[in-house]
Scaffold this motif. Structure first.
Motif, PDB file in Angstrom:
ATOM      1  N   LYS A  61      32.590  -6.196 133.275  1.00 54.42           N
ATOM      2  CA  LYS A  61      32.025  -6.358 132.070  1.00 54.42           C
ATOM      3  C   LYS A  61      31.158  -7.292 131.795  1.00 54.42           C
ATOM      4  O   LYS A  61      30.699  -7.543 130.719  1.00 54.42           O
ATOM      5  N   GLY A  62      30.711  -8.007 133.121  1.00 55.66           N
ATOM      6  CA  GLY A  62      29.987  -9.264 133.069  1.00 55.66           C
ATOM      7  C   GLY A  62      30.306 -10.320 132.059  1.00 55.66           C
ATOM      8  O   GLY A  62      29.660 -11.028 131.551  1.00 55.66           O
ATOM      9  N   LEU A  63      31.604 -10.440 132.232  1.00 52.69           N
ATOM     10  CA  LEU A  63      32.295 -11.550 131.504  1.00 52.69           C
ATOM     11  C   LEU A  63      33.055 -12.399 132.188  1.00 52.69           C
ATOM     12  O   LEU A  63      33.942 -13.151 131.675  1.00 52.69           O
ATOM     13  N   VAL A  64      32.715 -12.600 133.235  1.00 55.78           N
ATOM     14  CA  VAL A  64      33.123 -13.799 134.321  1.00 55.78           C
ATOM     15  C   VAL A  64      31.972 -14.829 134.642  1.00 55.78           C
ATOM     16  O   VAL A  64      31.092 -14.319 135.031  1.00 55.78           O
ATOM     17  N   ARG A  65      32.174 -15.992 134.805  1.00 54.28           N
ATOM     18  CA  ARG A  65      31.418 -16.903 135.654  1.00 54.28           C
ATOM     19  C   ARG A  65      32.371 -17.578 136.467  1.00 54.28           C
ATOM     20  O   ARG A  65      33.370 -18.257 135.905  1.00 54.28           O
ATOM     21  N   LEU A  66      31.967 -17.654 137.597  1.00 50.79           N
ATOM     22  CA  LEU A  66      32.700 -18.493 138.586  1.00 50.79           C
ATOM     23  C   LEU A  66      31.841 -19.767 138.894  1.00 50.79           C
ATOM     24  O   LEU A  66      30.556 -19.423 139.499  1.00 50.79           O
ATOM     25  N   VAL A  67      32.130 -21.083 138.518  1.00 47.94           N
ATOM     26  CA  VAL A  67      31.270 -21.944 138.884  1.00 47.94           C
ATOM     27  C   VAL A  67      32.113 -22.995 139.936  1.00 47.94           C
ATOM     28  O   VAL A  67      33.082 -23.426 139.636  1.00 47.94           O
ATOM     29  N   ALA A  68      31.404 -22.815 141.222  1.00 48.84           N
ATOM     30  CA  ALA A  68      32.004 -23.578 142.394  1.00 48.84           C
ATOM     31  C   ALA A  68      31.219 -24.880 142.450  1.00 48.84           C
ATOM     32  O   ALA A  68      30.152 -24.835 142.630  1.00 48.84           O
ATOM     33  N   PHE A  69      32.089 -26.086 142.586  1.00 48.70           N
ATOM     34  CA  PHE A  69      31.396 -27.286 142.594  1.00 48.70           C
ATOM     35  C   PHE A  69      31.422 -27.476 144.287  1.00 48.70           C
ATOM     36  O   PHE A  69      32.029 -26.803 145.107  1.00 48.70           O
ATOM     37  N   SER A  70      30.392 -28.310 144.842  1.00 48.04           N
ATOM     38  CA  SER A  70      30.090 -28.481 146.086  1.00 48.04           C
ATOM     39  C   SER A  70      31.383 -29.430 147.056  1.00 48.04           C
ATOM     40  O   SER A  70      31.520 -29.413 147.783  1.00 48.04           O
ATOM     41  N   ILE A  90      32.276 -26.105 129.814  1.00 49.46           N
ATOM     42  CA  ILE A  90      31.828 -26.208 128.384  1.00 49.46           C
ATOM     43  C   ILE A  90      30.362 -25.745 128.397  1.00 49.46           C
ATOM     44  O   ILE A  90      29.846 -25.021 127.508  1.00 49.46           O
ATOM     45  N   ARG A  91      29.574 -26.560 129.392  1.00 45.30           N
ATOM     46  CA  ARG A  91      27.964 -26.290 129.616  1.00 45.30           C
ATOM     47  C   ARG A  91      27.626 -24.595 129.878  1.00 45.30           C
ATOM     48  O   ARG A  91      26.897 -24.066 129.321  1.00 45.30           O
ATOM     49  N   TYR A  92      28.351 -24.142 130.585  1.00 44.20           N
ATOM     50  CA  TYR A  92      28.283 -22.747 131.317  1.00 44.20           C
ATOM     51  C   TYR A  92      28.707 -21.748 130.019  1.00 44.20           C
ATOM     52  O   TYR A  92      28.286 -20.675 129.897  1.00 44.20           O
ATOM     53  N   ALA A  93      29.757 -22.059 129.380  1.00 47.56           N
ATOM     54  CA  ALA A  93      30.234 -21.230 128.305  1.00 47.56           C
ATOM     55  C   ALA A  93      29.265 -20.704 127.247  1.00 47.56           C
ATOM     56  O   ALA A  93      28.485 -21.749 126.899  1.00 47.56           O
ATOM     57  N   THR A  94      29.186 -19.605 126.737  1.00 49.57           N
ATOM     58  CA  THR A  94      28.270 -19.125 125.751  1.00 49.57           C
ATOM     59  C   THR A  94      28.967 -18.631 124.641  1.00 49.57           C
ATOM     60  O   THR A  94      28.398 -18.456 123.613  1.00 49.57           O
ATOM     61  N   GLY A  95      30.102 -18.623 124.461  1.00 54.44           N
ATOM     62  CA  GLY A  95      31.040 -17.982 123.203  1.00 54.44           C
ATOM     63  C   GLY A  95      30.812 -18.776 122.150  1.00 54.44           C
ATOM     64  O   GLY A  95      30.281 -19.999 122.192  1.00 54.44           O
ATOM     65  N   GLU A  96      31.227 -18.199 121.186  1.00 51.31           N
ATOM     66  CA  GLU A  96      31.260 -18.877 119.655  1.00 51.31           C
ATOM     67  C   GLU A  96      32.276 -19.978 119.501  1.00 51.31           C
ATOM     68  O   GLU A  96      32.206 -20.886 118.551  1.00 51.31           O
ATOM     69  N   TYR A 156      37.569  -9.546 119.571  1.00 45.65           N
ATOM     70  CA  TYR A 156      36.964 -10.507 120.239  1.00 45.65           C
ATOM     71  C   TYR A 156      36.390  -9.986 121.416  1.00 45.65           C
ATOM     72  O   TYR A 156      37.018  -9.000 122.156  1.00 45.65           O
ATOM     73  N   GLU A 157      35.655 -10.635 122.119  1.00 42.74           N
ATOM     74  CA  GLU A 157      35.033 -10.243 123.545  1.00 42.74           C
ATOM     75  C   GLU A 157      35.233 -11.875 124.280  1.00 42.74           C
ATOM     76  O   GLU A 157      34.615 -12.972 123.849  1.00 42.74           O
ATOM     77  N   ILE A 158      36.078 -11.603 125.346  1.00 37.15           N
ATOM     78  CA  ILE A 158      36.504 -12.922 126.101  1.00 37.15           C
ATOM     79  C   ILE A 158      35.695 -13.317 127.046  1.00 37.15           C
ATOM     80  O   ILE A 158      35.936 -12.376 128.214  1.00 37.15           O
ATOM     81  N   GLU A 159      34.902 -14.122 127.235  1.00 36.95           N
ATOM     82  CA  GLU A 159      34.199 -14.708 128.479  1.00 36.95           C
ATOM     83  C   GLU A 159      35.304 -15.451 129.282  1.00 36.95           C
ATOM     84  O   GLU A 159      35.705 -16.529 128.704  1.00 36.95           O
ATOM     85  N   THR A 160      35.139 -15.455 130.551  1.00 39.84           N
ATOM     86  CA  THR A 160      36.259 -16.539 131.242  1.00 39.84           C
ATOM     87  C   THR A 160      35.182 -17.229 132.289  1.00 39.84           C
ATOM     88  O   THR A 160      34.438 -16.608 133.170  1.00 39.84           O
ATOM     89  N   VAL A 161      35.357 -18.572 132.046  1.00 38.30           N
ATOM     90  CA  VAL A 161      34.427 -19.508 132.777  1.00 38.30           C
ATOM     91  C   VAL A 161      35.504 -20.369 133.711  1.00 38.30           C
ATOM     92  O   VAL A 161      36.303 -21.027 133.258  1.00 38.30           O
TER      93      VAL A 161
END
Ligand code: UDP
Ligand code: MG
Length: 325
Positions: free
Chosen positions: A68-77, A90-96, A37-42
């Motif tokens: 690895k380009g597998l992280v997203r940090l979504v910071a709310f205002s 869930i919107r930003y996640a791209t995984g299967e 697996y490749e794990i993306e972390t949001v």
């Protein structure tokens, strides 16, 4: 993996670099076994006012994932609430498949492998259910579930947590919801995909404090009571009808018995007593039904404004504009 965080500065490093990273390494085969697996972390920061973001950025997990380009940090205002943070994740996640897990270490990350196993065998939704209900709001949570069931919310499963895996397909459907007042698990259940449940041991908070204090829980209970069902409205309608017919009959009976037949039963009704009892009873009912109606209206009001669900602070965020939205 989607992780909502609000003022988790004190324990976030321990969680991300400890349990979660360990599980990710296991799943990616870094600690032996084949990499499957490749794990993306949001990571969704829900407007923390402490050092959560800085701490997150300094974790080994973040730096390794970033490379690895597998992280997203979504910071709310600002703070939009956990349910909204999950929605964004869930919107930003791209995984299967998308796994949502709390940042406070209460959800055992090692259960994720089991969730994935079930998913590979075809489960679309895998939900963790707590083995023992050890929440400090035990009575409250029991009452909440009873109330929800009475109100006709079949979608709520007792003991189910917001620790779950959903398939890509479910995530896409979930992304179509636009409501602001949301209970993630209720909505996912509403989608109707068959679910599998796994029992997990829920742990105490590792650090910081639970953000759901009593007033917040009461608000959540009130909102979810009206957001999923019309039963309360119907209930008070029927009750009102019964009471009105009953008092009409009783009024007729008193009238005939007392004034036309001149009290043959010798009941000697005192009109004032009967009246005051009835009036206070009815005033109470009217107030209850009014407040319920008001709850519905307030919810319509919120939804009708149709504001965006959340606002992202681009400066503080990371890795969310190349892919995703
Ligand atoms: N959380 C959030 N926004 C909030 C409150 C909480 O993103 O406004 C996160 C929090 O950081 C944690 C998860 O949601 O990762 C669950 O929160 P908490 O532990 O306070 O709730 P409980 O465990 O009592 O359900
Ligand atoms: Mg918690």
């Amino acid at each position: 993996m989607v992780v909502p965080m609000f003022n988790e500065g004190s324990g976030i490093r321990k969680f991300l670099d400890g349990e979660l990273f360990e599980e990710i390494r296991r799943l990616e085969g870094a600690t032996g076994g084949e990499a499957r697996y490749e794990i993306e972390t949001v990571l969704v920061d829900d407007g923390s006012t402490d050092k959560t973001i800085e701490r997150v950025r300094s974790t080994e997990l973040f730096r390794e994932r970033e490379k690895k380009g597998l992280v997203r940090l979504v910071a709310f205002s600002k703070n939009f609430g956990k349910e909204v943070a999950l929605a964004a994740g869930i919107r930003y996640a791209t995984g299967e498949a998308v796994v949502m897990i709390d940042a406070d270490g209460q959800h055992p990350a090692e259960a994720i492998s089991e969730m994935i196993k079930r998913w590979e065998k075809g489960a679309k939704v895998v939900t963790a259910v707590r083995k023992h209900n050890r929440t400090k709001h035990r009575v409250g949570s029991w009452m909440f579930y009873k109330m929800m069931k009475m109100a006709g919310n079949k979608e709520i499963v007792e003991g189910a947590m917001d620790f779950r895996l959903i398939d890509r397909e479910v995530a896409e459907e979930y992304n179509k919801f636009t409501e602001h007042n949301r209970i993630t698990r209720g909505l996912i259940n509403w989608l109707g995909y068959p679910q599998e449940f796994i029992k997990v041991e829920i742990k105490g908070r590792e650090a910081g404090r639970g953000t759901y204090d009593f007033p917040k829980l009461m608000r959540l209970a009130g909102d979810s009571f009206v957001s999923m069902s019309r039963t309360p409205l119907v209930f008070f309608g029927v009750l009102g009808l019964i009471i009105t017919s009953f008092s009409l009959l009783l009024g007729l009976f008193i009238l005939i018995q007392q004034y036309i037949l001149r009290d043959p039963l010798g009941l000697d009704w005192s009109g004032a007593v009967a009246m005051s009892v009835f009036i206070s009873f009815l005033v109470g009912l009217v107030m209850i039904s009014q407040s319920i109606t008001a709850l519905y209206i307030s919810q319509i009001h919120i939804e009708a404004k149709n504001r965006p669900l959340y606002v992202v602070d681009r400066e503080k965020s990371e890795g969310i504009y190349e892919k995703g939205r």
